[in-house]
Scaffold this active site. Structure first.
Site, short mmCIF file in Angstrom:
data_model
loop_
_atom_site.label_atom_id
_atom_site.label_comp_id
_atom_site.label_asym_id
_atom_site.label_seq_id
_atom_site.Cartn_x
_atom_site.Cartn_y
_atom_site.Cartn_z
N LYS A 1 -6.25 -11.80 -3.48
CA LYS A 1 -7.13 -11.92 -2.30
C LYS A 1 -8.37 -11.03 -2.47
O LYS A 1 -8.26 -9.91 -2.98
CB LYS A 1 -6.33 -11.46 -1.07
N LYS B 1 -11.51 -5.32 0.31
CA LYS B 1 -12.49 -4.24 0.32
C LYS B 1 -12.12 -3.17 -0.70
O LYS B 1 -12.97 -2.62 -1.37
CB LYS B 1 -12.53 -3.59 1.72
N LYS C 1 0.82 -1.22 0.00
CA LYS C 1 0.00 0.00 0.00
C LYS C 1 0.85 1.27 0.00
O LYS C 1 0.42 2.32 -0.45
CB LYS C 1 -0.93 0.02 1.21
P1 TYM Z 1 -9.30 -6.16 7.58
O1 TYM Z 1 -10.32 -5.14 7.88
O2 TYM Z 1 -8.50 -6.03 6.34
O3 TYM Z 1 -9.96 -7.58 7.56
C1 TYM Z 1 -10.83 -8.00 8.61
C2 TYM Z 1 -10.71 -9.49 8.81
O4 TYM Z 1 -11.09 -10.18 7.63
C3 TYM Z 1 -10.05 -11.06 7.22
N1 TYM Z 1 -10.03 -11.08 5.75
C4 TYM Z 1 -10.12 -12.19 5.03
N2 TYM Z 1 -10.23 -13.47 5.38
C5 TYM Z 1 -10.31 -14.38 4.37
N3 TYM Z 1 -10.26 -14.05 3.07
C6 TYM Z 1 -10.14 -12.76 2.67
N4 TYM Z 1 -10.11 -12.43 1.40
C7 TYM Z 1 -10.06 -11.77 3.68
N5 TYM Z 1 -9.94 -10.42 3.65
C8 TYM Z 1 -9.91 -10.01 4.93
C9 TYM Z 1 -8.78 -10.43 7.78
O5 TYM Z 1 -7.74 -11.37 7.88
C10 TYM Z 1 -9.27 -9.94 9.11
O6 TYM Z 1 -9.30 -10.98 10.05
N6 TYM Z 1 -5.59 -4.70 10.53
C11 TYM Z 1 -6.84 -5.45 10.51
C12 TYM Z 1 -7.84 -4.97 11.54
C13 TYM Z 1 -7.32 -4.93 12.93
C14 TYM Z 1 -7.13 -6.04 13.79
C15 TYM Z 1 -6.62 -5.48 15.01
C16 TYM Z 1 -7.33 -7.40 13.65
C17 TYM Z 1 -6.96 -3.79 13.59
N7 TYM Z 1 -6.52 -4.14 14.85
C18 TYM Z 1 -6.30 -6.30 16.09
C19 TYM Z 1 -7.02 -8.21 14.74
C20 TYM Z 1 -6.51 -7.66 15.94
C21 TYM Z 1 -7.46 -5.31 9.13
O7 TYM Z 1 -7.27 -4.33 8.46
O8 TYM Z 1 -8.31 -6.30 8.81
#
Ligand code: TYM
Length: 346
Positions: free
Chosen positions: A210, A213, A126
């Protein structure tokens, strides 16, 4: 689930889990399978802290500027409930409602080597050099310190996430260890928990990438949003990329798009790969896609019905948000004081 069985239990006699989703866009079935569904499935087994990461959303200002971020946060919160997360069993809150997250981030940022941050895949993709030159914010580089603060404030045993977040949990462990080594034992080392199947759902339009969003906002056929109109969701699945063969052939290596569809089917129906083999071997792709579309749209229909009831009752939603933030703050404030004391500030 990958279980680790390591840590002592919490006061409630249950292991504690913590996880969150960034409010950068509309939630899709990858978020559901990789994260929300495993939270919901396991919620009675654990003590759960689940939140919406709105501060993380600010690391890509272009994605949020001019948008009503709070409305998006509330949409995600309502979706957690609609997907079956029970506010009686889980503490649900919004990251920025608990100021301790931002405060601890500073302490952790100060012990985190810049070289660790620069190595993160997310920053490298990114925040490519070109973007850095164009003025990408330092928040994107420091993102992992905020995520480490999210986690370490609550002493969780497990962090249930999709595969792409594994590196973030690993750096959290490294930051925790470094802080403890410098200032004395303060934080735990949490373990990552990734679903055995569905930890990485791929894009329907490009099964080598992958499902994400940000891509979903640009390419309509890429993802299935949890709030997409049912007809549109079905259409995107029917148009999913497979390969030039006419149908599913388990005697040969399956194309990534076919594997992805099978994984989605299995996660939504609770079936195994062996059961899929029996059902779909030799079937045309239209048959497989139709079955995936039926399974996904049935679940989306249920989620959307519940979502609309929940989202309509803003008073109740906001009451839950306030209560959740209070409960979270109780733990977070103690841990932050401990960290300040360890660092010699109190
Ligand atoms: P984020 O918002 O990108 O994704 C949220 C959750 O969804 C999972 N995920 C997926 N799982 C399977 N296939 C996919 N294509 C897919 N896309 C997303 C992600 O692995 C995640 O579990 N940085 C994190 C948010 C966060 C967080 C935290 C998570 C902030 N603080 C503390 C755990 C603990 C994020 O941007 O996830």
């Amino acid at each position: 689930m990958q279980q680790t069985g390591r840590e002592p239990m919490t006061a409630a006699g249950k292991k504690r889990v913590l996880s969150g989703i960034t409010a950068t866009g509309r939630l899709h079935i990858g978020n559901y399978i990789g994260a929300i569904n495993q939270w919901a499935d396991n919620q009675s087994e654990y003590e759960n802290f689940l939140f919406v990461a709105d501060l993380h959303a600010l690391t890509i200002p272009e994605a949020v500027a001019g948008k009503n971020l709070r409305a998006r946060v509330e949409e995600i919160f309502a979706l957690y409930l609609a997907c079956g997360i029970d506010p009686e069993q889980s503490t649900l809150f919004v990251q920025s409602d608990v100021a301790e997250h931002a405060e601890l981030t500073w302490l952790l940022t100060c012990v985190t080597p810049v070289s660790w941050l620069e190595r993160m895949t997310q920053f490298k993709t990114k925040g490519k050099v070109a973007d850095v030159d164009a003025g990408v914010g330092a928040g994107l580089l420091c993102y992992p310190a905020l995520q480490a603060a999210d986690i370490l404030l609550y002493d969780p045993d497990l962090v249930p996430v999709g595969e792409d977040q594994k590196q973030h949990v690993e750096i959290t462990r490294d930051i925790s260890q470094r802080f403890n080594a410098m200032y004395g034992e303060t934080f735990k080392l949490p373990d990552v928990m990734i679903p055995k199947s569905g930890g990485r759902i791929m894009g329907l339009d490009d099964p080598t990438a992958k499902m994400s969003k940000s891509t979903a906002e640009k390419s309509p056929g890429h993802a299935i949003g949890l709030l997409d109109p049912i007809g549109q969701a079905r259409k995107s699945i029917m148009r999913a990329v497979t390969d030039s063969k006419s149908g599913v052939d388990f005697s040969d290596e399956l194309a990534p798009g076919v594997t992805n569809l099978l994984t989605i089917f299995e996660c939504f129906t609770g079936t195994t790969r062996d059961e899929s083999r029996e059902r779909f071997d030799g079937a045309g792709y239209g048959v497989l896609k139709g079955a995936v579309a039926d399974a996904v749209t049935e679940r989306l229909g249920d989620i959307q019905r519940r979502y609309h009831d929940i989202a309509d009752d803003r008073t109740h939603l906001n009451k839950l948000l306030t209560q959740g933030a209070e409960r979270a703050r109780n733990l977070a404030a103690d841990k932050l004081s401990q960290a300040y004391r360890a660092a010699g500030l109190r």
